[in-house]
Motif scaffolding. Structure first.
Motif, PDB file in Angstrom:
ATOM      1  N   ASP A 381      28.688  12.881  29.305  1.00  7.89           N
ATOM      2  CA  ASP A 381      29.963  12.157  29.258  1.00  7.89           C
ATOM      3  C   ASP A 381      30.077  11.158  30.406  1.00  7.89           C
ATOM      4  N   MET A 382      29.608  11.572  31.590  1.00  6.43           N
ATOM      5  CA  MET A 382      29.647  10.654  32.723  1.00  6.43           C
ATOM      6  C   MET A 382      28.737   9.453  32.481  1.00  6.43           C
ATOM      7  N   ALA A 386      29.954   5.723  32.270  1.00  5.71           N
ATOM      8  CA  ALA A 386      29.368   4.676  33.105  1.00  5.71           C
ATOM      9  C   ALA A 386      28.848   3.519  32.241  1.00  5.71           C
ATOM     10  N   GLU A 387      28.245   3.886  31.092  1.00 11.04           N
ATOM     11  CA  GLU A 387      27.749   2.837  30.193  1.00 11.04           C
ATOM     12  C   GLU A 387      28.902   2.011  29.635  1.00 11.04           C
ATOM     13  N   LEU A 393      32.603  -4.160  32.079  1.00  9.51           N
ATOM     14  CA  LEU A 393      32.440  -5.126  33.171  1.00  9.51           C
ATOM     15  C   LEU A 393      31.702  -6.371  32.706  1.00  9.51           C
ATOM     16  N   ALA A 394      30.757  -6.170  31.786  1.00  8.90           N
ATOM     17  CA  ALA A 394      30.025  -7.324  31.266  1.00  8.90           C
ATOM     18  C   ALA A 394      30.927  -8.250  30.464  1.00  8.90           C
TER      19      ALA A 394
END
Length: 574
Positions: A381-382, A386-387, A393-394
């Motif tokens: 899940d982390m 993060a993905e 962010l992209a």
């Protein structure tokens, strides 16, 4: 050698337990007589030997006899408890003071009402007015005298012990069943080899426990006796192999040396190979093979313990879980080498200890597997979070925090689709900062960045389900709005222009005002982003040419998509 035979027998001889005939301590030691063939009648031998060990009885008959001390049955009627073994037929003779004799018998495949939980047979001495003075047992084609264990108890004590033993066995089997189901479901859900091996091992122990305890006779009474004992032998050896495989294969190769792993697997294979012929044997050197098997079992346990210790020392988390799981079974196996458990636990002896140790092991490993699975899920899940954050962010402008061109284009597709489904008006606002190059030239690029960030904070709150805001690049911003008609749309655009003009940029550029020009393109339904963008860009150019700090509106006449493309191609061709 007796200790090794003892260990091997309770592990691998099913419903039998190892003890010498002296387990029945009623006055004098048990005496024995042997016949090399099975006699046709019921005659009891006249001469019994009370010293030495019986020989040559496996294809014939073994007689055991004991005289009771005076007054042994005064307080309660007596029951003879025999822990069943591999035999064809068993006769029990109760001798009374007046010379009368009462006979009871069972045969392999038919224990009648004599079988009890815990691998026991109960023969109740009929009550008579004269005291019981002797007990004689006749075993036809018994596999080994060393596998016989007998007790003489009061009838009331027999009922209490049988009930307690059945309850204990049932509890252990339920715990094993829960562990087996859980590990099987876990193996299917996460496709872990260890969970599959553990489920197979727990299932094997359930079947072994049911056969050893004779609870399976509720459903399959014809399996009583030698058949069940032989099945238990094979199952116990299989259980040892499965337990070893579950432990060794769960440890990563980087934590266990190759030779240690191979040694454990080779010993496991030897246990399984020797257990196969031993499970079919009814005569021959059973005791000797049991001793060899006992050595292999001990060596196998030591090899597994070494693999776990080596993996733990090298930092394996699985090794710590296995150390806790295997500690209890190993302590049990080690303690019964020095403690006589045959008369303990209501006659359940070492087998009931093994059953509960197996339940402990499977529950411990189930909990450990749950914790490991939970840890993996958290890590997964982390990683997914993060993905997702990286992807977000992209799609975000690092300076203003607004969606960038890529993120804006992805979002406007949803807005256009929803507006088309609802038949709502859609509009694109292109916002360009007036005279922004002069701001950079006079005040520096850092001041220009502050101005852009301030404008972004002003228009960012308009972000909603029907409005998408973005920075397309440089000093250009964009807004896609759905659901606003002509007057409301024009007022919205003017409000945005005035809000930006009212922003305070004093810390960056002093009292200088910053204004924007807005090109607005609107369409009823069926508009595509490319057409709207082209029209809004033309409107923005007109706003710049007409003096800046204003809103220019253009309306897109939406045609059928194929017709619009044909017109565009024709225009380009001309």
């Amino acid at each position: 050698m007796r200790a090794l035979t003892f260990l091997c027998a309770f592990l691998c001889m099913g419903s039998a337990g190892v003890a010498s005939a002296e387990v029945l301590r009623l006055g004098q030691p048990l005496c024995h007589a042997v016949s090399s063939v099975v006699p046709a009648g019921d005659a009891i031998p006249e001469n019994f030997a009370c010293t030495g060990k019986p020989q040559g009885y496996q294809k014939g008959t073994l007689w055991l006899h004991d005289m009771l001390p005076i007054g042994a049955d005064e307080q309660d009627d007596l029951s003879l408890i025999i822990h069943s073994s591999r035999f064809d037929r068993l006769f029990v003779y109760f001798t009374y003071a007046d010379g009368a004799m009462e006979r009871q018998d069972v045969r392999s495949g038919d224990f009648g009402s004599h079988w009890r939980a815990g691998g026991q047979l109960a023969f109740r001495a009929p009550h008579r007015d004269v005291p019981l003075v002797g007990v004689t047992m006749r075993f036809d084609k018994v596999a080994s005298a060393n596998l016989l264990r007998m007790r003489l108890v009061g009838r009331g004590e027999e009922s209490t012990q049988t009930t307690g033993l059945a309850t204990s066995i049932g509890a252990a089997l339920v715990l094993l069943l829960a562990g087996a189901i859980y590990n099987a479901s876990l193996a299917v859900a996460v496709r872990r080899q260890f969970s599959a091996w553990q489920a197979a091992w727990a299932s094997c122990m359930i079947v072994w426990g049911a056969c050893w305890s004779q609870l399976h006779l509720f459903f399959f009474p014809g399996m009583a006796g030698a058949v069940s004992a032989q099945i238990c032998t094979g199952l116990s050896c299989l259980a040892i192999s499965l337990a070893t495989l579950s432990a060794v294969t769960a440890l990563d190769e980087g934590y266990v040396s190759r030779w240690a792993r191979r040694t454990a697997l080779v010993l496991t294979g030897c246990v399984a190979l020797l257990g196969v012929p031993l499970s079919f044997m009814r005569s021959g050197p059973i005791d000797a093979l049991a001793g060899v098997l006992g050595i292999l079992v001990l060596a196998n346990l030591l090899a597994v313990a070494f693999c776990i210790a080596q993996a733990w020392r090298r930092g394996s988390h699985e090794a710590r879980s296995f150390a806790g799981a295997w500690s209890v079974p190993m302590v049990v196996l080690g303690s019964i080498e020095f403690i006589d458990t045959n008369t303990m636990f209501w006659g359940g002896g070492s087998q009931i200890l093994i059953l509960f140790a197996a339940a402990w092991q499977t529950l411990w490993l189930s909990v450990a597997a749950s914790r490991s699975h939970a840890r993996l899920r958290i890590e997964r899940d982390m990683a997914r979070q993060a993905e997702a954050q990286a992807q977000e962010l992209a799609r975000r402008d690092s300076l203003t925090g607004l969606p960038n061109r890529r993120g804006f284009i992805e979002r406007v597709g949803t807005v256009l689709e929803q507006s088309q489904q609802q038949g709502a008006t859609v509009a694109l606002l292109l916002i360009d900062v007036d005279w922004f190059k002069s701001i950079n030239d006079v005040y520096g690029h850092e001041a220009g960045d502050v101005v852009l960030a301030t404008i972004a904070r002003q228009i960012g709150p308009h972000e909603s389900r029907t409005c998408t805001v973005a920075r397309l690049g440089g000093e250009e911003f964009a807004m896609m709005v759905a659901g606003l008609e002509d007057f409301a749309l024009k007022r919205f655009a003017e409000d945005v222009r005035r809000e930006i003009a009212a922003c305070d940029h004093g810390e960056a550029i002093g009292r200088r005002n910053v204004t924007v020009s807005i090109g607005l393109a609107k369409a009823a339904t069926g508009a595509d982003f490319r057409s709207l963008y082209r029209l809004a860009d033309e409107a923005l150019y007109d706003a710049k040419r007409q003096g800046r700090d204003q809103v220019v509106v253009r309306t897109l006449d939406v045609l059928d998509s194929s017709a619009a493309e044909d017109i565009e191609r024709a225009a380009l061709g001309s």
